[in-house]
Write an enzyme that holds these catalytic residues in place. Structure first.
Site, mmCIF file in Angstrom:
data_model
loop_
_atom_site.group_PDB
_atom_site.id
_atom_site.type_symbol
_atom_site.label_atom_id
_atom_site.label_comp_id
_atom_site.label_asym_id
_atom_site.label_seq_id
_atom_site.Cartn_x
_atom_site.Cartn_y
_atom_site.Cartn_z
ATOM 1 N N ASN A 101 0.866 -1.076 0.058
ATOM 2 C CA ASN A 101 -0.022 0.052 0.031
ATOM 3 C C ASN A 101 0.836 1.344 0.088
ATOM 4 O O ASN A 101 2.055 1.299 0.545
ATOM 5 C CB ASN A 101 -0.891 -0.016 1.267
ATOM 6 C CG ASN A 101 -1.904 0.956 1.224
ATOM 7 O OD1 ASN A 101 -2.479 1.505 -0.081
ATOM 8 N ND2 ASN A 101 -2.193 1.824 2.356
ATOM 9 N N HIS A 103 0.544 5.555 1.278
ATOM 10 C CA HIS A 103 -0.225 6.264 2.226
ATOM 11 C C HIS A 103 0.587 7.705 1.999
ATOM 12 O O HIS A 103 1.737 7.703 1.959
ATOM 13 C CB HIS A 103 0.116 5.819 3.876
ATOM 14 C CG HIS A 103 -0.845 6.829 4.456
ATOM 15 N ND1 HIS A 103 -2.226 6.490 4.536
ATOM 16 C CD2 HIS A 103 -0.549 7.843 5.361
ATOM 17 C CE1 HIS A 103 -2.759 7.336 5.354
ATOM 18 N NE2 HIS A 103 -1.776 8.068 6.043
#
Length: 190
Positions: A101, A103
């Protein structure tokens, strides 16, 4: 041997597009885009780039039968590129240390439920931060708490707005995300 990547996205898909283009002609194959919003622009991007897309709802995503959709594409790694739903535990267990991921902040600051996109940039500016950046991390069962793979920083000036901070963050994402994914996968050890 090709490494098949599923990209999960919920919105515009600019990071997804960048990843697909960067990996063209390599062993890393973004072979499908999964999207939880039927009107998201990422679907147009994937169509234009010739990458199939699968739209799904929360009920499908919460069921372990969702793994069949990934198996159909022989997925080795999952990349979250602006995907806003929490990843279910069954998926984390099926792809241990294989869900990456990004962020838009320097975690652990400005992470957790509800901290995404403009919400993060507004908080960074409101709190008078002098720097911010991106964190690329593995996904675990808690929002934004997985092991960090990479961070990059940029300054926040007193004249910055959430919009100018967002622009700086996008530049960092475009510069680093595909390269960090490629490096992580190439270094991956079972």
């Amino acid at each position: 041997m090709d490494i098949n990547i599923a990209i999960f996205a919920s919105g515009s898909g600019s990071n997804a597009e960048r990843i697909i283009k960067e990996f063209e002609g390599t062993l890393l194959k973004p072979c499908v885009v999964f999207c939880n919003k039927p009107n998201a622009f990422v679907l147009e991007r994937s169509k234009k780039l010739g990458v199939p897309a699968v739209v799904f709802n929360r009920e499908e995503f919460s069921s372990e039968n969702f793994l069949d959709k990934l198996s159909a594409f022989k997925i080795d790694f999952i990349v979250l590129a602006g995907f806003l739903w929490k990843v279910p535990e069954y998926l984390i267990k099926a792809y241990p240390n294989k869900i990456i991921n990004i962020h838009p902040a320097l975690l652990p600051k400005y992470g957790g439920k509800g901290m995404y996109g403009s919400h993060v940039h507004e908080a960074v500016v409101a709190n008078g931060e002098q720097e911010t950046g991106i964190t690329i991390h593995l996904v675990n069962e808690n929002y934004d708490e997985g092991r960090h793979i990479f961070q990059a920083k940029c300054p926040v000036t007193p004249n910055d707005t959430p919009e100018t901070v967002a622009s700086k963050i996008h530049e960092l994402e475009y510069e680093h995300f595909p390269a960090v994914i490629a490096q992580y996968i190439s270094d991956y050890k079972v």
